[in-house]
Design an enzyme around this catalytic site. Structure first.
Site, short mmCIF file in Angstrom:
data_model
loop_
_atom_site.label_atom_id
_atom_site.label_comp_id
_atom_site.label_asym_id
_atom_site.label_seq_id
_atom_site.Cartn_x
_atom_site.Cartn_y
_atom_site.Cartn_z
N GLY A 1 0.72 -1.29 0.12
CA GLY A 1 -0.26 -0.03 0.03
C GLY A 1 0.90 1.37 -0.20
O GLY A 1 0.57 2.31 -0.64
N SER A 2 1.92 1.18 0.70
CA SER A 2 2.76 2.59 0.83
C SER A 2 3.42 2.71 -0.52
O SER A 2 3.49 4.03 -0.82
CB SER A 2 3.91 2.33 1.67
OG SER A 2 3.41 2.03 3.16
N ASN B 1 -8.00 4.05 8.42
CA ASN B 1 -7.60 2.92 9.25
C ASN B 1 -7.92 3.23 10.58
O ASN B 1 -7.53 1.90 11.29
CB ASN B 1 -6.17 2.92 8.95
CG ASN B 1 -5.38 4.11 8.81
OD1 ASN B 1 -5.78 5.12 8.05
ND2 ASN B 1 -4.38 4.22 9.46
N GLN C 1 -7.68 0.01 3.27
CA GLN C 1 -8.87 -0.67 4.29
C GLN C 1 -10.28 -1.28 3.40
O GLN C 1 -10.86 -1.82 4.30
CB GLN C 1 -8.97 0.30 5.29
CG GLN C 1 -7.64 0.71 6.18
CD GLN C 1 -7.40 -0.55 7.03
OE1 GLN C 1 -8.28 -1.41 7.50
NE2 GLN C 1 -6.24 -0.52 7.42
N SER D 1 -3.50 -3.40 -0.53
CA SER D 1 -2.41 -4.10 -0.06
C SER D 1 -2.61 -5.36 0.43
O SER D 1 -3.72 -5.73 0.81
CB SER D 1 -1.98 -3.29 1.07
OG SER D 1 -0.63 -4.21 1.77
N HIS E 1 -1.64 -7.61 2.55
CA HIS E 1 -1.78 -8.18 3.82
C HIS E 1 -2.90 -7.67 4.67
O HIS E 1 -3.32 -8.17 5.91
CB HIS E 1 -0.45 -7.96 4.54
CG HIS E 1 -0.10 -6.34 5.28
ND1 HIS E 1 -0.31 -6.01 6.36
CD2 HIS E 1 0.24 -5.63 4.10
CE1 HIS E 1 0.24 -4.88 6.28
NE2 HIS E 1 0.37 -4.43 5.03
N THR F 1 11.68 -8.11 -11.11
CA THR F 1 10.95 -9.26 -11.11
C THR F 1 10.04 -9.64 -10.37
O THR F 1 9.85 -9.47 -9.18
CB THR F 1 12.03 -10.55 -10.94
OG1 THR F 1 13.37 -10.35 -11.97
CG2 THR F 1 11.41 -12.00 -11.25
N CYS G 1 2.79 6.42 19.66
CA CYS G 1 3.81 6.20 20.40
C CYS G 1 4.87 5.25 19.98
O CYS G 1 6.23 5.33 19.89
CB CYS G 1 3.66 5.23 21.68
SG CYS G 1 3.67 5.99 23.33
C1 LIG Z 1 -1.60 -0.19 6.10
C2 LIG Z 1 -2.23 0.66 5.26
C3 LIG Z 1 -1.32 1.41 4.08
C4 LIG Z 1 0.11 0.67 4.02
O1 LIG Z 1 -0.09 -0.44 3.60
P1 LIG Z 1 1.34 -1.39 3.49
O2 LIG Z 1 0.83 -2.62 2.43
O3 LIG Z 1 1.62 -1.89 4.76
O4 LIG Z 1 2.65 -0.54 3.08
C5 LIG Z 1 -1.77 2.49 3.44
N1 LIG Z 1 -2.89 3.10 3.78
C6 LIG Z 1 -3.91 2.54 4.56
C7 LIG Z 1 -5.26 3.19 4.84
C8 LIG Z 1 -3.40 1.45 5.34
O5 LIG Z 1 -4.33 1.17 6.17
#
Ligand SMILES: *Cc1c(COP(=O)(O)O)cnc(C)c1O
Length: 394
Positions: free
Chosen positions: A72-73, A152, A180, A200, A202, A238, A326
Protein backbone atom coordinates in the site's frame (compact mmCIF):
# COMPACT_ATOMS: atom_id res chain seq x y z
CA UNK A 1 -1.91 -17.43 28.83
CA UNK A 2 -5.15 -18.58 27.27
CA UNK A 3 -6.03 -18.07 23.67
CA UNK A 4 -5.05 -14.91 21.89
CA UNK A 5 -7.79 -12.53 20.82
CA UNK A 6 -6.46 -10.64 17.84
CA UNK A 7 -8.25 -7.33 17.32
CA UNK A 8 -5.68 -5.51 15.24
CA UNK A 9 -6.77 -6.46 11.75
CA UNK A 10 -6.37 -2.90 10.48
CA UNK A 11 -2.63 -3.30 11.15
CA UNK A 12 -2.36 -6.64 9.44
CA UNK A 13 -4.30 -9.87 9.04
CA UNK A 14 -3.58 -13.57 9.27
CA UNK A 15 -2.67 -15.04 5.91
CA UNK A 16 -5.53 -17.44 5.14
CA UNK A 17 -4.47 -21.12 4.97
CA UNK A 18 -5.81 -21.52 1.42
CA UNK A 19 -3.77 -18.47 0.41
CA UNK A 20 -0.59 -20.04 1.80
CA UNK A 21 -1.44 -23.33 0.06
CA UNK A 22 -1.93 -21.57 -3.27
CA UNK A 23 1.41 -19.77 -2.91
CA UNK A 24 3.60 -22.71 -1.95
CA UNK A 25 4.13 -24.26 -5.42
CA UNK A 26 5.39 -20.91 -6.70
CA UNK A 27 8.36 -20.97 -4.36
CA UNK A 28 9.89 -24.34 -5.07
CA UNK A 29 8.06 -25.86 -8.02
CA UNK A 30 7.18 -23.12 -10.50
CA UNK A 31 10.00 -20.77 -9.68
CA UNK A 32 10.73 -19.63 -13.22
CA UNK A 33 11.21 -15.98 -14.05
CA UNK A 34 8.01 -14.85 -15.78
CA UNK A 35 10.08 -12.88 -18.31
CA UNK A 36 11.94 -15.93 -19.59
CA UNK A 37 10.75 -17.56 -22.79
CA UNK A 38 10.89 -21.30 -22.09
CA UNK A 39 7.75 -23.19 -21.28
CA UNK A 40 8.61 -23.62 -17.59
CA UNK A 41 8.57 -19.84 -17.04
CA UNK A 42 5.18 -19.71 -18.69
CA UNK A 43 3.70 -21.22 -15.51
CA UNK A 44 4.81 -18.18 -13.54
CA UNK A 45 3.53 -15.83 -16.19
CA UNK A 46 0.13 -17.53 -16.26
CA UNK A 47 -0.08 -17.30 -12.48
CA UNK A 48 0.49 -13.54 -12.60
CA UNK A 49 -2.18 -13.10 -15.23
CA UNK A 50 -4.63 -15.08 -13.13
CA UNK A 51 -3.87 -12.96 -10.03
CA UNK A 52 -4.32 -9.79 -12.05
CA UNK A 53 -7.68 -11.02 -13.36
CA UNK A 54 -8.88 -12.02 -9.89
CA UNK A 55 -8.09 -8.55 -8.57
CA UNK A 56 -9.44 -6.61 -11.55
CA UNK A 57 -12.73 -8.44 -11.20
CA UNK A 58 -13.29 -7.15 -7.65
CA UNK A 59 -13.05 -3.55 -8.90
CA UNK A 60 -14.82 -3.86 -12.23
CA UNK A 61 -11.47 -2.95 -13.82
CA UNK A 62 -9.52 -4.35 -16.77
CA UNK A 63 -6.62 -6.60 -15.91
CA UNK A 64 -4.22 -4.29 -17.80
CA UNK A 65 -5.10 -1.55 -15.33
CA UNK A 66 -3.70 -3.44 -12.31
CA UNK A 67 -0.01 -2.75 -11.56
CA UNK A 68 1.57 -4.86 -8.84
CA UNK A 69 3.72 -3.10 -6.24
CA UNK A 70 5.30 -4.04 -2.92
CA UNK A 71 2.32 -2.83 -0.89
CA UNK A 72 0.00 0.00 0.00
CA UNK A 73 2.74 2.48 0.87
CA UNK A 74 4.47 2.04 -2.46
CA UNK A 75 1.19 2.40 -4.36
CA UNK A 76 0.39 5.64 -2.51
CA UNK A 77 3.90 6.99 -3.16
CA UNK A 78 3.66 6.11 -6.81
CA UNK A 79 0.25 7.70 -7.34
CA UNK A 80 1.30 11.01 -5.81
CA UNK A 81 4.92 11.39 -6.89
CA UNK A 82 4.42 10.23 -10.45
CA UNK A 83 1.30 12.32 -10.99
CA UNK A 84 3.13 15.36 -9.67
CA UNK A 85 5.93 14.77 -12.16
CA UNK A 86 3.78 13.90 -15.13
CA UNK A 87 1.32 16.79 -14.81
CA UNK A 88 3.79 19.59 -14.04
CA UNK A 89 2.78 21.41 -17.19
CA UNK A 90 -0.79 21.62 -15.94
CA UNK A 91 -0.09 22.59 -12.34
CA UNK A 92 1.38 21.71 -8.95
CA UNK A 93 -1.68 21.58 -6.72
CA UNK A 94 -2.85 18.42 -4.95
CA UNK A 95 -5.90 18.16 -2.71
CA UNK A 96 -6.00 15.58 0.06
CA UNK A 97 -7.42 15.35 3.60
CA UNK A 98 -6.18 15.70 7.15
CA UNK A 99 -6.94 12.07 7.98
CA UNK A 100 -4.94 10.22 5.34
CA UNK A 101 -2.49 7.45 6.16
CA UNK A 102 1.10 8.59 6.60
CA UNK A 103 1.96 6.94 3.27
CA UNK A 104 -0.02 9.81 1.73
CA UNK A 105 0.69 12.60 4.22
CA UNK A 106 4.45 12.10 4.39
CA UNK A 107 4.60 11.82 0.61
CA UNK A 108 2.74 15.13 0.42
CA UNK A 109 5.31 16.72 2.77
CA UNK A 110 8.06 15.39 0.52
CA UNK A 111 6.38 16.87 -2.54
CA UNK A 112 5.83 20.22 -0.81
CA UNK A 113 9.61 20.50 -0.48
CA UNK A 114 9.80 20.01 -4.23
CA UNK A 115 7.35 22.70 -5.17
CA UNK A 116 3.96 21.06 -4.75
CA UNK A 117 1.12 22.99 -3.21
CA UNK A 118 -1.05 20.77 -1.04
CA UNK A 119 -4.48 21.50 0.40
CA UNK A 120 -5.44 19.35 3.40
CA UNK A 121 -9.23 19.39 3.52
CA UNK A 122 -10.98 19.12 6.89
CA UNK A 123 -13.29 16.38 8.04
CA UNK A 124 -16.38 16.72 10.23
CA UNK A 125 -16.62 15.38 13.79
CA UNK A 126 -17.43 11.91 12.42
CA UNK A 127 -14.37 11.86 10.20
CA UNK A 128 -16.21 12.44 6.91
CA UNK A 129 -14.51 14.79 4.45
CA UNK A 130 -16.22 18.14 3.86
CA UNK A 131 -17.25 18.04 0.21
CA UNK A 132 -17.94 21.75 -0.11
CA UNK A 133 -14.44 22.55 1.15
CA UNK A 134 -12.98 20.00 -1.19
CA UNK A 135 -14.75 21.42 -4.22
CA UNK A 136 -13.86 25.02 -3.28
CA UNK A 137 -10.19 24.06 -3.03
CA UNK A 138 -10.00 23.17 -6.72
CA UNK A 139 -8.04 25.67 -8.84
CA UNK A 140 -6.90 25.60 -12.48
CA UNK A 141 -3.56 24.27 -11.15
CA UNK A 142 -5.13 21.29 -9.39
CA UNK A 143 -3.80 18.05 -10.84
CA UNK A 144 -4.94 15.45 -8.31
CA UNK A 145 -7.45 14.76 -5.56
CA UNK A 146 -6.38 11.97 -3.22
CA UNK A 147 -8.91 10.90 -0.59
CA UNK A 148 -8.81 7.58 1.23
CA UNK A 149 -11.80 5.26 0.73
CA UNK A 150 -12.02 4.38 4.41
CA UNK A 151 -9.95 5.52 7.36
CA UNK A 152 -7.67 3.02 9.07
CA UNK A 153 -8.10 4.44 12.57
CA UNK A 154 -11.73 5.41 12.98
CA UNK A 155 -13.21 3.44 10.08
CA UNK A 156 -15.09 6.33 8.49
CA UNK A 157 -16.09 5.60 4.87
CA UNK A 158 -15.79 8.63 2.60
CA UNK A 159 -18.33 9.80 -0.02
CA UNK A 160 -16.14 8.43 -2.80
CA UNK A 161 -18.81 8.55 -5.50
CA UNK A 162 -19.42 12.26 -4.89
CA UNK A 163 -15.69 12.99 -4.82
CA UNK A 164 -15.25 11.12 -8.08
CA UNK A 165 -18.06 13.14 -9.63
CA UNK A 166 -16.52 16.43 -8.45
CA UNK A 167 -13.09 15.42 -9.75
CA UNK A 168 -14.51 14.48 -13.12
CA UNK A 169 -16.55 17.67 -13.45
CA UNK A 170 -13.40 19.70 -12.88
CA UNK A 171 -11.16 17.53 -15.04
CA UNK A 172 -8.94 16.55 -12.10
CA UNK A 173 -7.49 13.08 -11.54
CA UNK A 174 -8.83 11.15 -8.55
CA UNK A 175 -6.76 8.73 -6.48
CA UNK A 176 -8.07 6.79 -3.49
CA UNK A 177 -6.14 4.84 -0.86
CA UNK A 178 -8.48 1.86 -0.57
CA UNK A 179 -6.17 -0.29 1.53
CA UNK A 180 -8.80 -0.61 4.28
CA UNK A 181 -11.83 -0.69 2.01
CA UNK A 182 -10.81 -3.19 -0.68
CA UNK A 183 -12.91 -6.35 -0.18
CA UNK A 184 -14.59 -4.80 2.86
CA UNK A 185 -17.00 -2.57 0.94
CA UNK A 186 -18.10 -2.98 -2.68
CA UNK A 187 -16.00 -0.81 -5.02
CA UNK A 188 -16.53 -0.15 -8.71
CA UNK A 189 -13.90 2.11 -10.25
CA UNK A 190 -16.17 3.23 -13.09
CA UNK A 191 -19.18 4.08 -10.93
CA UNK A 192 -16.93 6.12 -8.63
CA UNK A 193 -14.83 7.73 -11.39
CA UNK A 194 -11.67 6.49 -9.71
CA UNK A 195 -8.51 7.04 -11.79
CA UNK A 196 -6.07 5.41 -9.37
CA UNK A 197 -6.57 3.14 -6.38
CA UNK A 198 -4.12 1.66 -3.85
CA UNK A 199 -4.51 -1.66 -2.07
CA UNK A 200 -2.36 -4.03 -0.04
CA UNK A 201 -2.34 -7.83 0.24
CA UNK A 202 -1.74 -8.21 3.96
CA UNK A 203 -4.85 -6.25 4.92
CA UNK A 204 -7.16 -8.81 3.24
CA UNK A 205 -5.74 -12.09 4.58
CA UNK A 206 -3.16 -12.14 1.82
CA UNK A 207 0.64 -12.02 2.09
CA UNK A 208 2.76 -9.05 3.14
CA UNK A 209 4.94 -7.15 0.69
CA UNK A 210 2.51 -7.17 -2.22
CA UNK A 211 0.05 -4.50 -3.28
CA UNK A 212 -1.27 -2.93 -6.43
CA UNK A 213 -2.01 0.43 -7.93
CA UNK A 214 -5.01 0.51 -10.23
CA UNK A 215 -4.34 3.03 -12.99
CA UNK A 216 -7.18 3.79 -15.35
CA UNK A 217 -6.31 3.32 -19.00
CA UNK A 218 -5.30 6.69 -20.45
CA UNK A 219 -3.94 8.19 -17.24
CA UNK A 220 -0.43 9.33 -18.05
CA UNK A 221 1.56 8.85 -14.93
CA UNK A 222 5.28 8.12 -14.84
CA UNK A 223 6.96 4.82 -14.21
CA UNK A 224 7.88 4.35 -10.59
CA UNK A 225 10.70 1.84 -10.69
CA UNK A 226 13.01 1.93 -13.70
CA UNK A 227 14.60 -1.20 -15.08
CA UNK A 228 13.03 -4.12 -16.89
CA UNK A 229 9.80 -4.11 -18.83
CA UNK A 230 7.63 -5.66 -16.11
CA UNK A 231 4.18 -4.23 -15.36
CA UNK A 232 3.88 -2.64 -18.79
CA UNK A 233 7.24 -0.88 -18.22
CA UNK A 234 5.82 1.12 -15.34
CA UNK A 235 7.16 -0.80 -12.37
CA UNK A 236 10.34 -2.73 -13.07
CA UNK A 237 11.58 -5.72 -11.10
CA UNK A 238 11.04 -9.45 -11.27
CA UNK A 239 7.49 -10.05 -10.15
CA UNK A 240 6.69 -11.38 -6.68
CA UNK A 241 5.00 -14.42 -8.19
CA UNK A 242 4.01 -16.22 -4.95
CA UNK A 243 2.82 -12.89 -3.53
CA UNK A 244 0.69 -12.16 -6.56
CA UNK A 245 -0.79 -15.67 -6.51
CA UNK A 246 -1.65 -15.29 -2.82
CA UNK A 247 -3.05 -11.82 -3.30
CA UNK A 248 -5.29 -12.99 -6.13
CA UNK A 249 -6.65 -15.89 -4.08
CA UNK A 250 -7.11 -13.63 -1.04
CA UNK A 251 -9.04 -11.08 -3.13
CA UNK A 252 -11.26 -13.68 -4.79
CA UNK A 253 -11.92 -15.30 -1.43
CA UNK A 254 -12.66 -12.05 0.42
CA UNK A 255 -14.83 -10.78 -2.41
CA UNK A 256 -16.90 -13.96 -2.51
CA UNK A 257 -17.54 -13.84 1.23
CA UNK A 258 -17.94 -10.07 1.52
CA UNK A 259 -21.66 -9.81 2.23
CA UNK A 260 -21.88 -12.69 4.68
CA UNK A 261 -18.63 -11.84 6.46
CA UNK A 262 -19.31 -8.13 6.84
CA UNK A 263 -22.90 -8.71 8.03
CA UNK A 264 -21.49 -10.89 10.78
CA UNK A 265 -18.75 -8.41 11.62
CA UNK A 266 -21.22 -5.53 11.79
CA UNK A 267 -23.36 -7.43 14.32
CA UNK A 268 -20.32 -8.14 16.51
CA UNK A 269 -18.95 -4.61 16.06
CA UNK A 270 -22.22 -3.03 17.12
CA UNK A 271 -22.55 -5.38 20.09
CA UNK A 272 -19.04 -4.43 21.21
CA UNK A 273 -19.77 -0.71 20.83
CA UNK A 274 -23.10 -1.02 22.62
CA UNK A 275 -21.67 -2.86 25.60
CA UNK A 276 -18.80 -0.39 26.01
CA UNK A 277 -21.13 2.59 25.79
CA UNK A 278 -23.67 1.23 28.24
CA UNK A 279 -21.34 -0.44 30.72
CA UNK A 280 -18.35 1.90 30.95
CA UNK A 281 -18.85 5.57 31.92
CA UNK A 282 -17.05 8.53 30.28
CA UNK A 283 -16.39 6.99 26.90
CA UNK A 284 -16.69 8.39 23.40
CA UNK A 285 -17.08 6.34 20.24
CA UNK A 286 -15.04 7.85 17.41
CA UNK A 287 -16.00 7.80 13.75
CA UNK A 288 -19.30 7.65 11.92
CA UNK A 289 -21.89 5.22 13.29
CA UNK A 290 -23.23 4.19 9.89
CA UNK A 291 -20.61 5.06 7.30
CA UNK A 292 -18.11 2.86 9.05
CA UNK A 293 -15.95 -0.13 8.18
CA UNK A 294 -17.72 -3.32 9.26
CA UNK A 295 -14.81 -4.35 11.47
CA UNK A 296 -13.77 -1.07 13.12
CA UNK A 297 -14.33 0.02 16.71
CA UNK A 298 -12.56 3.12 18.05
CA UNK A 299 -13.31 4.38 21.54
CA UNK A 300 -11.78 7.01 23.81
CA UNK A 301 -11.80 6.35 27.54
CA UNK A 302 -11.51 9.53 29.53
CA UNK A 303 -8.88 9.61 32.31
CA UNK A 304 -7.02 6.64 30.83
CA UNK A 305 -3.77 6.34 28.87
CA UNK A 306 -4.21 4.31 25.71
CA UNK A 307 -0.75 2.79 26.07
CA UNK A 308 -1.45 1.51 29.59
CA UNK A 309 -4.71 0.08 28.37
CA UNK A 310 -2.92 -1.78 25.58
CA UNK A 311 -0.32 -3.25 27.92
CA UNK A 312 -2.96 -4.48 30.33
CA UNK A 313 -5.07 -5.96 27.55
CA UNK A 314 -1.95 -7.71 26.30
CA UNK A 315 -1.69 -9.47 29.68
CA UNK A 316 -4.94 -11.20 28.75
CA UNK A 317 -3.76 -12.04 25.23
CA UNK A 318 -5.83 -9.27 23.67
CA UNK A 319 -4.11 -7.49 20.76
CA UNK A 320 -5.39 -4.03 19.94
CA UNK A 321 -4.04 -0.63 18.98
CA UNK A 322 -4.12 2.83 20.49
CA UNK A 323 -4.68 6.29 19.12
CA UNK A 324 -1.28 7.74 19.80
CA UNK A 325 1.81 7.26 17.75
CA UNK A 326 4.00 6.00 20.59
CA UNK A 327 5.52 3.38 18.35
CA UNK A 328 7.09 6.12 16.26
CA UNK A 329 8.72 7.55 19.36
CA UNK A 330 6.32 10.47 19.59
CA UNK A 331 3.69 11.03 22.23
CA UNK A 332 1.46 13.11 20.01
CA UNK A 333 -2.05 11.80 19.66
CA UNK A 334 -3.04 10.60 16.23
CA UNK A 335 -3.61 13.26 13.57
CA UNK A 336 -6.91 11.57 12.77
CA UNK A 337 -8.32 11.94 16.28
CA UNK A 338 -7.17 15.56 16.41
CA UNK A 339 -8.77 16.20 13.00
CA UNK A 340 -12.18 15.08 14.29
CA UNK A 341 -11.77 17.59 17.10
CA UNK A 342 -10.84 15.43 20.07
CA UNK A 343 -8.88 17.30 22.75
CA UNK A 344 -5.41 15.87 23.36
CA UNK A 345 -6.28 14.37 26.74
CA UNK A 346 -9.22 12.42 25.33
CA UNK A 347 -7.39 11.36 22.19
CA UNK A 348 -4.68 9.90 24.43
CA UNK A 349 -7.14 7.42 25.91
CA UNK A 350 -8.17 5.92 22.61
CA UNK A 351 -8.36 2.28 21.69
CA UNK A 352 -8.83 0.78 18.23
CA UNK A 353 -10.16 -2.75 17.92
CA UNK A 354 -10.49 -4.18 14.43
CA UNK A 355 -12.27 -7.50 13.98
CA UNK A 356 -11.72 -10.35 11.55
CA UNK A 357 -13.92 -13.06 10.10
CA UNK A 358 -12.77 -15.23 13.02
CA UNK A 359 -13.82 -12.86 15.81
CA UNK A 360 -16.75 -14.17 17.84
CA UNK A 361 -19.34 -12.66 20.20
CA UNK A 362 -17.65 -14.59 23.03
CA UNK A 363 -14.33 -12.95 22.17
CA UNK A 364 -15.71 -9.44 22.36
CA UNK A 365 -17.71 -10.21 25.52
CA UNK A 366 -14.49 -11.36 27.14
CA UNK A 367 -12.79 -8.16 25.96
CA UNK A 368 -15.52 -5.91 27.38
CA UNK A 369 -15.41 -7.72 30.72
CA UNK A 370 -11.64 -7.17 30.92
CA UNK A 371 -11.95 -3.57 29.69
CA UNK A 372 -14.38 -2.76 32.49
CA UNK A 373 -11.89 -3.99 35.10
CA UNK A 374 -8.85 -2.40 33.46
CA UNK A 375 -10.46 1.00 32.89
CA UNK A 376 -11.73 1.09 36.47
CA UNK A 377 -8.29 0.11 37.74
CA UNK A 378 -6.44 2.72 35.66
CA UNK A 379 -8.91 5.41 36.67
CA UNK A 380 -8.46 4.51 40.34
CA UNK A 381 -4.81 5.56 39.93
CA UNK A 382 -5.52 8.74 37.97
CA UNK A 383 -5.27 12.08 39.84
CA UNK A 384 -7.33 13.68 37.05
CA UNK A 385 -10.11 11.21 37.61
CA UNK A 386 -9.95 11.76 41.37
CA UNK A 387 -10.28 15.54 40.92
CA UNK A 388 -13.12 15.05 38.47
CA UNK A 389 -15.03 12.78 40.85
CA UNK A 390 -14.55 15.19 43.76
CA UNK A 391 -16.09 17.96 41.68
CA UNK A 392 -18.93 15.66 40.61
CA UNK A 393 -19.73 14.80 44.20
CA UNK A 394 -19.80 18.38 45.47
C1 LIG B 1 -1.81 -0.35 5.98
C2 LIG B 1 -2.17 0.85 5.20
C3 LIG B 1 -1.29 1.38 4.24
C4 LIG B 1 0.09 0.82 4.01
O1 LIG B 1 0.07 -0.44 3.41
P1 LIG B 1 1.38 -1.37 3.44
O2 LIG B 1 1.06 -2.49 2.55
O3 LIG B 1 1.57 -1.78 4.86
O4 LIG B 1 2.51 -0.53 2.93
C5 LIG B 1 -1.68 2.48 3.52
N1 LIG B 1 -2.89 3.05 3.73
C6 LIG B 1 -3.76 2.58 4.63
C7 LIG B 1 -5.09 3.21 4.78
C8 LIG B 1 -3.44 1.47 5.40
O5 LIG B 1 -4.29 1.02 6.31
Amino acid sequence: MGKMIYLDNAATTKTAPEVVQAMLPYFSEYYGNPSSIYDFAGKSKEAITKGREQIAEVLGAKKEEIYFTAGGSESDNWALKATFEAYKAKGNHIITTKIEHHAILHTCEYLEKRGAKITYVDVDENGIVKLDELEKAITPETILISVMFANNEIGSIQPIKEIGRIAKEHGVLFHTDAVQAFCQVPINVDECNIDMLSSSGHKINGPKGIGFLYIRKGVKIRSFVHGGAQERKRRAGTENVPGIVGYGVAAARANASMKERTDKEIAIRDHLIHRIETEIPYVKVNGDRIKRLPNNVNVSFQFVEGESLLLMLDNYGICASSGSACTSGSLDPSHVLLAIGLPHEIAHGSLRMTLSEETTMEDVDFVVDRLKEIVAHLRSMSPLYEDFMKKQNK
